[in-house]
Write an enzyme that holds these catalytic residues in place. Structure first.
Site, PDB file in Angstrom:
ATOM      1  N   GLU A   9      -4.766   2.244   2.597  1.00  0.00           N
ATOM      2  CA  GLU A   9      -3.601   1.360   2.569  1.00  0.00           C
ATOM      3  C   GLU A   9      -2.302   2.123   2.756  1.00  0.00           C
ATOM      4  O   GLU A   9      -1.217   1.641   2.424  1.00  0.00           O
ATOM      5  CB  GLU A   9      -3.553   0.577   1.254  1.00  0.00           C
ATOM      6  CG  GLU A   9      -3.355   1.405   0.012  1.00  0.00           C
ATOM      7  CD  GLU A   9      -4.653   1.884  -0.622  1.00  0.00           C
ATOM      8  OE1 GLU A   9      -4.660   2.129  -1.837  1.00  0.00           O
ATOM      9  OE2 GLU A   9      -5.668   2.012   0.102  1.00  0.00           O
TER      10      GLU A   9
ATOM     11  N   ASP B   5       2.899   2.902   0.920  1.00  0.00           N
ATOM     12  CA  ASP B   5       1.618   2.597   0.288  1.00  0.00           C
ATOM     13  C   ASP B   5       1.679   1.172  -0.265  1.00  0.00           C
ATOM     14  O   ASP B   5       2.646   0.794  -0.918  1.00  0.00           O
ATOM     15  CB  ASP B   5       1.339   3.593  -0.851  1.00  0.00           C
ATOM     16  CG  ASP B   5      -0.069   3.449  -1.396  1.00  0.00           C
ATOM     17  OD1 ASP B   5      -0.945   4.191  -0.939  1.00  0.00           O
ATOM     18  OD2 ASP B   5      -0.277   2.597  -2.273  1.00  0.00           O
ATOM     19  N   ILE B   6       0.660   0.358   0.024  1.00  0.00           N
ATOM     20  CA  ILE B   6       0.620  -1.005  -0.495  1.00  0.00           C
ATOM     21  C   ILE B   6       0.287  -0.959  -1.979  1.00  0.00           C
ATOM     22  O   ILE B   6      -0.697  -0.346  -2.389  1.00  0.00           O
ATOM     23  CB  ILE B   6      -0.421  -1.854   0.254  1.00  0.00           C
ATOM     24  CG1 ILE B   6      -0.057  -1.951   1.746  1.00  0.00           C
ATOM     25  CG2 ILE B   6      -0.506  -3.262  -0.342  1.00  0.00           C
ATOM     26  CD1 ILE B   6      -1.056  -2.751   2.573  1.00  0.00           C
TER      27      ILE B   6
END
Length: 392
Positions: free
Chosen positions: A195, A152-153
């Site tokens: 994301e 996950d960003i």
């Protein structure tokens, strides 16, 4: 089991490169011996556009091959397999009612668009879901490990808010390119949504999965993303869970890897965490240190001496001799490592009586409430916890 997309590409390549239909059918049989009935299903999807139940695939394909032989004998010439499939499905079954001619290269483009995410070029969610089941079955059949890595960003909303959604798209593309660069050919990477990304690491235990994940994390953190006149960088948090070590249930395994992402984020982000049998999404670490507590709502409020019990990114649990009102705003002065005490500010969300003027007080806070030293010190403590895998 190879990825659905890869299998389609291989079969399409065989169709265009085989010297003859006999050669093509021999290659199909060899591939089916390795990959199972998915080969027949994929062929029927490519050439006939139909979806067949697993227990019917092999028999249907054998009937089609036999039908081709009979047509060739009747007509006195070789009949190609595509013609045989079309004739058999129309005349002997009700599976194909309105056939349509599509050039193989055009179909390959359709396949690509169907199973790829348009923005990043990675596999899309539907393609991943189908491939994941095959990978689990393959791991079970051969007694192999299969690790799932969720990525996950970090702070992605802040990127969109600061630089615009086009910059956010560029960040997604950049992370996807790094994933493609760092993963092995046998690994499967997909954009899971928003994301979030996910990698399937075949024949990989959690230790080796961590090595790959950590290399990927560092690569992302060191990359400068340029968009128009802006330059920025991003970090990622990742979670690892492994079949069959953590679970043999496919859905549960995904959930465990996803939960590990929250442990990574809870330890300061830009971090990779193993799944741990922890009920809370945010890992708590026990720290027994004296703290000073004061309500901020009243200027003349008393300063209490208390004892910290648990600390995590999201809050602090401490024992106090006096109950504090729920939702009251408090400040807690707490020693962290060898540095001077730091000030934590948050709200009371839990009060539990332990008897004899003893109360457990739970407060919520965030790293934005802390100074830089507290962030780094507490994140360091938590990071050591999430980076050590369970003995199991």
């Amino acid at each position: 089991m190879v990825m659905v997309l890869s299998l389609k590409k291989r079969l399409i390549s065989l169709l265009t490169s085989a010297k003859s239909d006999t050669d093509f059918l021999d290659q199909v049989n060899k591939l089916a011996a390795l990959e199972g009935t998915a080969v027949f299903q994929t062929l029927l999807e490519i050439l006939g556009g139909i979806d067949i139940a697993e227990h019917e695939r092999k028999e249907l394909w054998q009937n089609i091959v036999y039908h081709r032989q009979q047509l060739s004998l009747t007509l006195g010439r070789d009949v190609d397999i595509t013609t045989a499939i079309s004739d058999y499905l129309q005349t002997r079954t009700s599976l194909l009612k309105h056939p349509r001619i599509v050039e193989t290269s055009a179909f390959e483009n359709i396949v690509h668009d169907t199973v790829h995410d348009n923005l990043t070029g990675l596999a899309n969610r539907p393609s991943f879901d189908q491939t994941y089941q095959q990978q689990i079955s393959m791991a079970e059949r051969h007694g192999d490990n299969l690790s799932v890595l969720f990525i996950d960003i970090d702070n992605f909303k802040d990127i969109n808010d600061t630089y615009g959604h086009a910059a956010g798209d560029e960040a997604l593309r950049t992370v996807a390119q790094i994933i493609q660069h760092e993963k092995r050919n046998s690994d499967i990477a997909a954009r899971y949504g928003g994301e979030e990304f996910v990698l399937l690491l075949s024949r990989t235990d959690n230790f080796n999965a961590y090595i790959l994940a950590e290399r990927l994390r560092k690569h992302v953190a060191e990359t400068i993303i340029k968009h128009r006149r802006d330059s920025f960088s991003v970090t990622i948090s990742g979670g690892i869970a492994t079949y069959p070590t953590h679970s043999t249930d496919p859905a549960e395994l995904l959930n465990l890897a996803d939960s590990a992402v929250y442990l990574a984020k809870g330890s300061g982000k830009n971090n990779i965490a193993f799944y741990k049998a922890e009920k809370r999404r945010y890992l708590r670490v026990k720290i027994h240190e004296p703290v000073l507590v004061k309500e901020l709502d009243f200027q003349d409020s008393t300063v209490f001496s208390a004892l910290s019990k648990d600390v995590c990114v999201g809050g602090l649990l401490f024992e106090n001799s006096y109950p504090l009102p729920i939702d009251s705003l408090i400040k807690v002065r707490m020693p962290v490592g060898d540095n001077p005490p730091v000030l934590l500010i948050g709200k009371v969300v839990r009060v539990e009586s332990l008897g004899d003027n003893r109360y457990d007080i739970g407060m919520t806070t965030s790293f934005r409430s802390m100074d830089k030293i507290a962030s780094e010190e507490i994140a360091s403590i938590l990071r050591k916890q999430v980076q050590s895998p369970d003995p199991s």
